[in-house]
Design an enzyme around this catalytic site. Structure first.
Site, PDB file in Angstrom:
ATOM      1  N   HIS A 153       9.586  -7.279  14.457  1.00 19.47           N
ATOM      2  CA  HIS A 153       9.332  -7.727  15.832  1.00 19.47           C
ATOM      3  C   HIS A 153       7.955  -8.367  15.977  1.00 19.47           C
ATOM      4  O   HIS A 153       7.697  -9.073  16.958  1.00 19.47           O
ATOM      5  CB  HIS A 153       9.508  -6.569  16.826  1.00 19.47           C
ATOM      6  CG  HIS A 153       8.398  -5.583  16.867  1.00 19.47           C
ATOM      7  ND1 HIS A 153       8.432  -4.378  16.196  1.00 19.47           N
ATOM      8  CD2 HIS A 153       7.201  -5.600  17.509  1.00 19.47           C
ATOM      9  CE1 HIS A 153       7.310  -3.716  16.432  1.00 19.47           C
ATOM     10  NE2 HIS A 153       6.557  -4.426  17.228  1.00 19.47           N
ATOM     11  N   GLU A 170     -10.421  -4.877   6.275  1.00 22.64           N
ATOM     12  CA  GLU A 170     -11.162  -4.712   7.527  1.00 22.64           C
ATOM     13  C   GLU A 170     -11.282  -3.240   7.892  1.00 22.64           C
ATOM     14  O   GLU A 170     -10.429  -2.425   7.524  1.00 22.64           O
ATOM     15  CB  GLU A 170     -10.445  -5.474   8.652  1.00 22.64           C
ATOM     16  CG  GLU A 170     -11.151  -5.452  10.002  1.00 22.64           C
ATOM     17  CD  GLU A 170     -12.538  -6.070   9.975  1.00 22.64           C
ATOM     18  OE1 GLU A 170     -13.480  -5.365   9.513  1.00 22.64           O
ATOM     19  OE2 GLU A 170     -12.681  -7.230  10.407  1.00 22.64           O
ATOM     20  N   ASP A 178     -19.177  -3.779   6.900  1.00 26.31           N
ATOM     21  CA  ASP A 178     -18.902  -2.441   7.401  1.00 26.31           C
ATOM     22  C   ASP A 178     -19.658  -1.439   6.533  1.00 26.31           C
ATOM     23  O   ASP A 178     -19.516  -1.447   5.312  1.00 26.31           O
ATOM     24  CB  ASP A 178     -17.401  -2.134   7.320  1.00 26.31           C
ATOM     25  CG  ASP A 178     -16.611  -2.915   8.369  1.00 26.31           C
ATOM     26  OD1 ASP A 178     -17.141  -3.108   9.473  1.00 26.31           O
ATOM     27  OD2 ASP A 178     -15.472  -3.310   8.073  1.00 26.31           O
ATOM     28  N   ASP A 211      14.080  -3.276  11.837  1.00 31.11           N
ATOM     29  CA  ASP A 211      12.779  -3.809  12.243  1.00 31.11           C
ATOM     30  C   ASP A 211      11.799  -3.741  11.077  1.00 31.11           C
ATOM     31  O   ASP A 211      10.904  -2.896  11.021  1.00 31.11           O
ATOM     32  CB  ASP A 211      12.259  -3.009  13.438  1.00 31.11           C
ATOM     33  CG  ASP A 211      11.032  -3.630  14.080  1.00 31.11           C
ATOM     34  OD1 ASP A 211      10.692  -4.771  13.709  1.00 31.11           O
ATOM     35  OD2 ASP A 211      10.423  -2.974  14.950  1.00 31.11           O
ATOM     36  N   SER A 317       1.813  -1.664  16.129  1.00 27.45           N
ATOM     37  CA  SER A 317       3.105  -2.154  15.671  1.00 27.45           C
ATOM     38  C   SER A 317       2.950  -2.776  14.290  1.00 27.45           C
ATOM     39  O   SER A 317       2.002  -3.519  14.026  1.00 27.45           O
ATOM     40  CB  SER A 317       3.644  -3.201  16.638  1.00 27.45           C
ATOM     41  OG  SER A 317       3.946  -2.617  17.875  1.00 27.45           O
TER      42      SER A 317
END
Length: 369
Positions: A153, A170, A178, A211, A317
């Site tokens: 999706h 990241e 970082d 999905d 998601s």
């Protein structure tokens, strides 16, 4: 660069179709046909979207010129006939890294900012909306230097944001480097997506069925086995995890992300993100999602987790649900964030995760060298 784009754009507008196209070899060594760019869906999509690295890919694909138009080498589509699950699994296994799933993650059952070294396989997806605004919008997980696993999706053709690239390595968005406790990570890597592979049955027979999607990166991610390393796939759950797939519903798993809820992201293409990677540890259980499971023709297609105060909207998601093997030496991805409760952390509610174990044959059969 401008000359290349203008030449290819002229080709995209042209309507001449060559019935007997010249054979060629694509950049990855696979055979193809030398055609106008609009006859090659993957390369034409790159021309339209222009993600980072697209021009280099298009330039490298040029195989000939005719009447002031550039032709590109379009890789042949794979054969329709599948070699079968056992052959697919063997071929896919050979493309997976031997070193995977090693992390400095400490098992603490809370929702909190994640330590710097704890999620070296986390991926951020970057896309563009209809107004041309670019933003990070979904998560994913690194399977190898060339493949990312995410939710369908997030990346299907009807999604509100058009995928352009992924970010690897990241931790805190907007900070480079970082650093934590005098340890600093290398700069994150932004890599164009060469191919989006959405499950062919996504959205059927239910809206959230199947999905799952794979992203093939245009260039390999740089693996350092500390800040960037692939997660493991549970190819044989009993052997790899130390327990069977059925036993998962008695376990706890980790989820992570930068804080956008799927409810907001799916409706508006926006959401409230945490700049710092968050994670949490959740119980896997069908207790609070029995009604939702009725939507799926096979309840084993998904896993349910949550129902506690620090529930998972820490997981974006497309982001991963991971679990340790029995001796805690490796991490395995067992789920992909698919659906979540409207209110994060609501009592007696669960998030729904596409089961990686259920779709293992599909994943392995779609990997290529």
């Amino acid at each position: 660069m401008k000359v290349l784009v203008s030449v290819i754009t002229v080709a995209a507008v042209a309507s001449v179709v060559t019935s007997q196209a010249q054979r060629c070899t694509a950049r990855n060594g696979n055979p193809g046909r030398c055609v106008e760019v609009q006859q090659c869906p993957r390369l034409h999509d790159l021309l339209i979207r222009r993600p980072p690295g697209a021009i280099d890919i298009l330039r490298g694909a040029i195989c000939s010129f005719t009447q002031q138009r550039a032709l590109v080498c379009c890789e042949d589509a794979p054969a329709v006939v599948s070699p079968g699950p056992s052959v697919n699994r063997l071929r896919g296994r050979q493309l997976l890294p031997r070193q995977c799933g090693h992390t400095a993650l400490v098992d603490r059952i809370i929702g909190e900012p994640a330590p710097l070294l704890s999620w070296p396989w986390m991926i951020l997806l970057r896309g563009q909306n209809a107004e041309g605004r670019r933003r990070f919008f979904c998560g994913g997980v690194l399977l190898s230097e060339r493949y990312v696993l995410t939710a369908a999706h997030c990346v299907h053709k009807g999604a509100l944001l058009s995928l352009e690239s992924v970010r690897v390595g990241e931790h805190t968005v907007g900070r480079d480097p970082d650093c934590q406790k005098n340890v600093c990570a290398p700069s994150p890597q932004d890599i164009a997506v060469e191919q989006v592979i959405v499950h062919e049955a996504y959205g059927s027979p239910c809206l959230s069925c199947n999905d799952i999607a794979l992203l093939r990166l245009a260039t390999p991610a740089r693996i350092d086995n500390l800040y960037v390393t692939p997660v493991c796939l549970p190819l044989e759950p009993l052997r790899d995890l130390g327990f069977s797939a059925r036993d998962l519903k008695t376990k706890r798993a980790w989820v992570a992300g930068w804080g956008a809820t799927e409810a907001l992201a799916s409706r508006t293409g926006t959401g409230t993100f945490s700049n710092v990677l968050q994670h949490g540890n959740l119980p896997i259980s069908d207790r609070f999602c029995k009604q939702d499971l009725r939507d799926y023709p096979d309840p084993d297609m998904v896993l349910c987790a949550g129902g506690e105060d620090h529930d998972a909207c820490n997981g974006d998601s497309g982001g991963p649900m991971v679990i340790s093997n029995s001796n805690r030496t490796r991490r395995y991805v067992i789920g992909v964030v698919s659906r979540g409760p409207t209110v994060c952390g609501a009592p007696e509610s669960s998030g729904i995760y596409t089961s990686v174990i259920y779709y293992m044959d599909w994943i392995l059969s779609n990997l290529r060298a």
